[in-house]
Structure formats: structure tokens, C-alpha cells
Design a protein around this motif. Structure first.
Motif, PDB file in Angstrom:
ATOM      1  N   THR A   1      -3.583   5.070   5.698  1.00  0.00           N
ATOM      2  CA  THR A   1      -2.602   3.944   5.640  1.00  0.00           C
ATOM      3  C   THR A   1      -1.680   4.200   6.939  1.00  0.00           C
ATOM      4  O   THR A   1      -1.298   2.747   7.475  1.00  0.00           O
ATOM      5  CB  THR A   1      -1.563   4.551   4.425  1.00  0.00           C
ATOM      6  OG1 THR A   1      -2.426   4.423   3.342  1.00  0.00           O
ATOM      7  CG2 THR A   1      -0.296   3.458   4.147  1.00  0.00           C
TER       8      THR A   1
ATOM      9  N   ILE B   1       0.977  -1.164   0.095  1.00  0.00           N
ATOM     10  CA  ILE B   1       0.006  -0.087   0.044  1.00  0.00           C
ATOM     11  C   ILE B   1       0.993   1.283   0.017  1.00  0.00           C
ATOM     12  O   ILE B   1       1.678   1.641   0.817  1.00  0.00           O
ATOM     13  CB  ILE B   1      -1.016  -0.015   1.188  1.00  0.00           C
ATOM     14  CG1 ILE B   1      -1.596  -1.233   1.374  1.00  0.00           C
ATOM     15  CG2 ILE B   1      -1.934   1.368   1.151  1.00  0.00           C
ATOM     16  CD1 ILE B   1      -2.743  -1.452   0.093  1.00  0.00           C
TER      17      ILE B   1
ATOM     18  N   ARG C   1       2.576  -2.005   5.460  1.00  0.00           N
ATOM     19  CA  ARG C   1       2.025  -1.403   4.183  1.00  0.00           C
ATOM     20  C   ARG C   1       2.860  -2.220   3.181  1.00  0.00           C
ATOM     21  O   ARG C   1       2.530  -2.152   1.954  1.00  0.00           O
ATOM     22  CB  ARG C   1       1.969   0.134   4.395  1.00  0.00           C
ATOM     23  CG  ARG C   1       3.601   0.518   4.500  1.00  0.00           C
ATOM     24  CD  ARG C   1       3.825   1.998   4.616  1.00  0.00           C
ATOM     25  NE  ARG C   1       3.331   2.641   3.439  1.00  0.00           N
ATOM     26  CZ  ARG C   1       3.225   4.067   3.203  1.00  0.00           C
ATOM     27  NH1 ARG C   1       3.560   4.806   4.041  1.00  0.00           N
ATOM     28  NH2 ARG C   1       2.843   4.506   2.098  1.00  0.00           N
TER      29      ARG C   1
END
Length: 372
Positions: free
Chosen positions: A291, A284, A300
Motif C-alpha cells: 500500500t 485502500i 490510497r
């Protein structure tokens, strides 16, 4: 069931994994070779600040006026900080057994025992990186949610509020009873001694860690008995017990929801090589508040983590930057990136919606008596 028996998008996606060029792995390793050393100072500072501040905010949550803005804020911030501190369990299981022993004990003391989740319960995570296990029914952290109807996603999410109850039963009832009953002990060690998202997971607990697990069971039971005594003596009220349950359920639920964006979840249960394992994982890359909240301690960069599991969390950002700067523009690593949590979950949802019940990959996960 194999990939060729599944129609449309699913079979194509599964077949394409093995075709991806993985020749860039050696180049990638060279780019990050100096980033594999852990910094104990970073680990200790991050963990202690997160966990101790989380406990301080928990005190505010319990003492604040019910349903006030202060109580709600304390609840949310404490959950996020506990989630961050709890995520260090992932780092712990990737450490050598004799590395940062004091840190592992501190983690159990401040989080593992109070949350009924000692880190030894996550020792099964190493199987998630084994190419013989990853993406198969023997992987405790994988369900083919993207290759099954959307009802499976709802079934998965419905478990989140019940997680503290499962843990209470595990350490307060089943664990202690199993000390005196061999058959029950075998069941507990194969079905209730691993932190998993795959409810069909059934594997023997590692014998080398059995003694450590039993010690944690004793400490967790003593913790629960102490809480029970405090409730009986009216030091802790039942409403406060409910508040504690809600805080724990929400904290664990954050990880449950985050996990939806860790992989594509479209494998059919067959073995996957390392290249396919990376291709099935997700980074991500968006810099948003969500996030930061949902992907602490390097979560992430999940595809990067599957590429190089030994990279410490505090170096993943730099490692990802180098790979994006120097790897070929058409390298398959770039295909693992998603702009946001919503982009990854949206892709998962669309894949699930396109899967007919008769083509569900979940059938490979069900016990033999439940397969059609």
C-alpha cells in the motif's frame, strides 16, 4: 446500451449506485472543513527529497555492476521514488492556476520534461471529476474493465511497457511535425495531448493552455535532441538508453497497475451523479508495504478524493480517520473501503470473469465503426 440491457451482476451493481444515501456528505464536509489548506513546506520537502534521491539512485543504477544486487536495488528504489514524486502531478492539476507556481515549474524541470510528461498533459484530469464525464467514454481515466471480459484487462496491461515509446513519438516526432501541418496539429491536440488510460479518448485540448503546451513541446524536443547528440557523440551508449527506457517504463507501469484499484470500473458509460462517483471509487485501507509503495501521495484514499477533490494529500489520512469515526455505521462511505490492493483487483477480476462478451460495456467506448 443502458444498465437494463446488461444481465446479472452488472445491471444490479450499476442500478444500486444511485440508491445509496448521500445525505451524509454535508456532515462529512463539516468534519473535514479545516483540512483544505495546503502546506507548501510539506509539498516542497516531500517532492524534493523524493525526486533528488531518485536521481541519485539513478546514477547508482547506471554505474553499478550489471545485474548486481546494488543495481537491482537502485533500480527499484529509484522507480518507487520517481513514482512518488511523479504523483504530485495529480496534486498540481487540482491547484488553482496561480497557486504554488514555482512548485509546478520545479516539477516540470525535475520530472515533467525528463520523463516527457509535463503537467499540462494531465490537465484533462479535471474532467474525471465532472459528473457529466466521469465513467463515460468522454472520461480519459475510465475504462469499464469490471464490466467487460478479462481480455480487456490484459489489453490494458499490455500498454504499460509501450508508454515511453508513445511519449517519445509524441514529443520527438508528432508534436514538432504538427507545428507545420494544421490537420496533424488538430489530431495531436485531440488524440495525443492528454495523459489517459482510455485509448478511445478524443477531446480538444483546452485553448487556454495551448501556449503552455507548445512551450513544453519545445523544451521536451530540446531535451530529446540533447540526448540524441550525446548518443551520437558516444557520451551515452545505446545500452544506457535501454536502461533508461526500462526505468521509465517500470516507473510508469507502477501507476498503470495501481490504477486497477482506483475504481470498480463497472459503469456502462451513462452519466453518474456525485454519490455514484464516490461509490464507484475505492479506498485502500490496509497498512502494508505494498500500500505504501503503490499508493503514494494520498492515492490510497481515492474514494475520499472523489468526495472532496480539493483536500490536499497530506490531510487525507486525518480526514479519513474522522469520517470513519463520526459517520453513521451504515453510511455508504464505508462501503468504498478495501483491505488491500489484491482485494480490490480480485473484485475487479471476478466481475470481469462474470461478464459475457455480448454484455461487454466496452462496446460503448469503441468508435462507432467498431461497435457491434
Amino acid at each position: 446500451m443502458d444498465a437494463t440491457s446488461l444481465p446479472g451482476h452488472y445491471g444490479t451493481a450499476r442500478a444500486s449506485f444511485g440508491a445509496k444515501d448521500f445525505g451524509w456528505r454535508d456532515q462529512a464536509h463539516g468534519l473535514v472543513a479545516d483540512l483544505f489548506e495546503r502546506s507548501p513546506a510539506i509539498y516542497w520537502t516531500d517532492f524534493l527529497l523524493s525526486s533528488l534521491t531518485g536521481w541519485a539512485l539513478t546514477a547508482v543504477y547506471f554505474r553499478a555492476q550489471p545485474f548486481s544486487a546494488l543495481q537491482v536495488a537502485a533500480f527499484l528504489l529509484a522507480s518507487l521514488l520517481f513514482f512518488r514524486a511523479g504523483t504530485f502531478i495529480h496534486e498540481i492539476v487540482h491547484m488553482p492556476r496561480d497557486q504554488m507556481v514555482g512548485f509546478k515549474r520545479a516539477w516540470n524541470l525535475l520530472l515533467g520534461i525528463p520523463f516527457l510528461m509535463p503537467w499540462v498533459m494531465y490537465s484533462n484530469h479535471v474532467e474525471h471529476h465532472n459528473h457529466r464525464r466521469f465513467g463515460t467514454p468522454g472520461d480519459g481515466e475510465y475504462l469499464p474493465l469490471g464490466a467487460s471480459p478479462t481480455t480487456e484487462i490484459f489489453k490494458y496491461l499490455a500498454q504499460a511497457p509501450l508508454l515511453p515509446l508513445f511519449m517519445l513519438l509524441r514529443f520527438g516526432v508528432l508534436g514538432p511535425l504538427s507545428w507545420f501541418h494544421a490537420k496533424l496539429r488538430h489530431w495531436v491536440l485531440t488524440r495525443a495531448s492528454a495523459a489517459v488510460s482510455n485509448p478511445y479518448y478524443s477531446e480538444p485540448f483546452p485553448k487556454r493552455l495551448a501556449g503552455h503546451l507548445q512551450l513544453m513541446e519545445v523544451l521536451c524536443l530540446l531535451y530529446l535532441l540533447t540526448l540524441g547528440l550525446l548518443v551520437w557523440r558516444d557520451v551515452i551508449t545505446l545500452s544506457q538508453v535501454g536502461m533508461g527506457y526500462l526505468l521509465l517504463a517500470f516507473t510508469l507501469g507502477l501507476n498503470w497497475v495501481r490504477n486497477l484499484a482506483a475504481h470498480r470500473y463497472v459503469n456502462d458509460g451513462t452519466q453518474m451523479d456525485h454519490a455514484s462517483q464516490v461509490a464507484e471509487s475505492i479506498n485502500i485501507t490496509g497498512q502494508t508495504w505494498l500500500t505504501v509503495a503503490l499508493f503514494p501521495v494520498g492515492l490510497r484514499y481515492h474514494a475520499l478524493h472523489h468526495l472532496f477533490p480539493a483536500l490536499p494529500y497530506h490531510n487525507l489520512d486525518e480526514a479519513h480517520r474522522r469520517l470513519m469515526q463520526h459517520l453513521p455505521a451504515d453510511g455508504s462511505y464505508r462501503a468504498t473501503n478495501r483491505d488491500s490492493f489484491f482485494a480490490a483487483v480480485g473484485e475487479l477480476w471476478r466481475s470481469a470473469r462474470a461478464t459475457a462478451p455480448e454484455a461487454s460495456a466496452m462496446r460503448a467506448w469503441l468508435p462507432r465503426s467498431g461497435r457491434s
